[in-house]
Design an enzyme around this catalytic site. Structure first.
Site, mmCIF file in Angstrom:
data_model
loop_
_atom_site.group_PDB
_atom_site.id
_atom_site.type_symbol
_atom_site.label_atom_id
_atom_site.label_comp_id
_atom_site.label_asym_id
_atom_site.label_seq_id
_atom_site.Cartn_x
_atom_site.Cartn_y
_atom_site.Cartn_z
ATOM 1 N N GLU A 244 -23.762 1.758 50.108
ATOM 2 C CA GLU A 244 -24.922 1.927 49.223
ATOM 3 C C GLU A 244 -24.735 1.241 47.860
ATOM 4 O OE1 GLU A 244 -25.761 6.139 49.259
ATOM 5 O OE2 GLU A 244 -26.527 6.029 51.314
ATOM 6 N N GLU A 347 -25.445 4.329 58.698
ATOM 7 C CA GLU A 347 -25.438 5.732 58.283
ATOM 8 C C GLU A 347 -26.822 6.349 58.300
ATOM 9 O OE1 GLU A 347 -23.441 6.772 54.528
ATOM 10 O OE2 GLU A 347 -24.947 8.325 54.278
#
Length: 506
Positions: A244, A347
């Site tokens: 991220e 994810e």
């Protein structure tokens, strides 16, 4: 000599006739395009198995009634129908799995041994479980660790103190058990943050950026981690650059713009892995939500000097925080623009843990998995990774209180395991679609039915159909020239497996 126009026209016409005659003779060859077409598959002679999971029933990956194919029946506009064409092949399937985190490992070792054994088989055995073949783990701590930690002493830019002793208590033994049961796991790794001293905010948490003077030490850190894990008997297939990279989180996080990530891979990470004899490790960029993955891919993959190091683009599903709508088409846009690269879902989990949603069988939890997997595979994704494969009864442990759902929860007080519907929905894909499979053409005639389909290397077909509606649906399934009739309960999912008699006997 005088040349007449009509003589020129005559000779030109004669030449054209000779050319056409020659071409017509060639098309009479025994190797005609029609004769080269693949013979339609006779699914009526294949054994069918139908596995169903349905909310508010006892069906959980349960073997239900087989189906019988007959001659093709033209579906009407008012019918619900699924059409599959096994002659059209697309991407090669790599695998489905989950993240083997500190939190999962710690919870695992707080359970009784018989529950540990049942858990490992439930995930990693094909015969007794759902056959995970893919796994992700993290480079030092993430939010789903009981504390923040690194593998070096603070300030050690030369990495002289690098040591993975922390992971030997829980995580490494946990991963080894998974590998032993699966036989083989495609394992990749991801960092959440460099050590604090390497960052502009001097903090592993709350974002910050990697300082330029630590680009090389940080690239070397990945190589040391991979080598250390492989020395422990854990083969590493690949790595993502940063989890991220556009999110300032209250947990471990680090910010990279697209240009930052491009230059770090091109000038440091890629060359360092090659220098360390790790050039075969597959580098995955982005590793963040679908919404900005096209922009990130454009910046990185349009540069041939960095694209040569990059296996593909990874993505998450949390972009729906904006308006509640997943941006599935963003995946397709990247696949269209860069068909020579790969796509991997790295994810996804259901956030904001609430036990009552499990007890009340909230269908949205499991259906988020089913919807995402079907859309992502149909848009070219080759691998799909859930987040924590196991959490405790609180949705942790998590050192910043970011408590979430997992497909399986282990109660560390009672020792009991809870297999949620999400586990079974994932299993409808992972148990039957095996590494090396090819996605094949499939389409639905109604928005209430979602579908994807694959052909395994052994020739068996797997067709997944999901009913996201409130009503039972009768639908037809056509595979090339033959049709069968099926029913699908409200909020349910089916895997239809078709095998030849020879395959079934193996």
């Amino acid at each position: 000599m005088k040349i007449r126009v009509k003589d020129i026209l005559f000779k030109s016409s004669l030449a054209l006739l000779i050319l056409l005659s020659t071409n017509c003779t060639k098309t009479k060859s025994n190797e005609s395009p029609i004769q080269n077409l693949k013979k339609p598959m006779d699914v009526s002679n294949m054994k069918s198995q139908v596995f169903t999971t349905a909310h508010n029933t006892n069906l959980r990956l349960s073997l239900t009634d087989p189906i019988q194919f007959t001659d093709f029946k033209q579906p009407k506009e008012t019918d619900a129908s699924i059409v599959v064409d096994p002659s059209k092949h697309f991407q090669t399937f790599l695998g489905i799995g989950g993240a083997l985190t500190d939190a999962s490992a710690e919870t695992f070792y707080k359970l009784p041994e018989e529950k540990q054994d049942a858990f490992i088989k439930a995930y990693f055995s094909v015969d007794k479980g759902i056959g995970y073949s893919l796994a992700r783990t993290h480079i030092h701590s993430c939010d789903f660790s009981s504390e923040s930690y690194t593998y070096i002493d603070e300030g050690d830019a030369d990495l002289k103190t690098f040591n993975i002793a922390h992971d030997k208590q829980y995580r490494i033994p946990f991963i080894k058990k998974a590998i032993a049961t699966a036989g083989k796991l495609t394992m990749y790794v991801s960092p959440w943050s460099p050590p604090a001293f390497m960052k502009t905010n001097n903090d592993m948490l709350h974002g910050g950026k990697l300082k330029p003077e630590f680009f090389q030490p940080w690239a070397s850190y990945y190589a040391k981690f991979i080598k250390a894990y492989e020395k422990e008997g854990i083969p590493i297939w690949g790595l993502t650059v940063q989890n991220e990279p556009m999110a300032v989180q209250r947990w471990e996080s680090c910010i990279y713009t697209a240009e930052d990530e491009r230059d770090f891979v091109k000038n440091y990470l890629g060359p360092t892995l090659e220098k360390e004899g790790l050039g075969d490790k597959n580098i995955i960029v982005w590793d963040h939500n679908r919404d900005l993955m096209f922009q990130r891919a454009n910046v990185i993959l349009n540069d041939p000097e960095v694209a040569k190091y990059v296996w593909g683009t990874g993505f998450h599903w949390y972009e729906d925080w904006k308006d509640g709508i997943p941006m599935y088409d963003a995946v397709k846009r990247v696949q269209e623009a860069y068909p020579d690269k790969h796509l991997i879902f790295t994810e996804g989990c259901n956030e904001a843990y609430d036990l009552s949603r499990i007890e009340n069988e909230d269908p949205k939890l499991a259906e988020r998995y089913g919807k995402s997997m079907i859309h992502d595979f149909n848009n070219g994704t080759v691998a799909w990774t859930d987040w924590n494969i196991l959490l405790d009864q609180t949705g942790g442990p998590n050192h910043v209180g970011n408590l979430c759902f997992s497909p399986v929860h282990g109660n560390t007080q009672t020792g009991e395991l809870t297999f949620t519907d999400s586990y079974y929905y994932i299993g409808h894909f992972s148990k039957f679609i095996r590494p090396g499979a090819k996605r094949i053409s499939s389409a639905s005639s109604t928005n209430s039915l979602l579908t994807t389909a694959f052909e395994n290397e052994d020739g068996s077909l797997v067709i997944v159909v999901m009913n996201i509606g409130e009503n039972q649906l009768s639908y037809s399934l056509t595979v090339q020239t033959q049709t069968a009739q099926l029913k699908l309960l409200p909020h349910s999912i089916q895997s239809i497996v078709l095998k030849s008699n020879e395959q079934d006997g193996k």
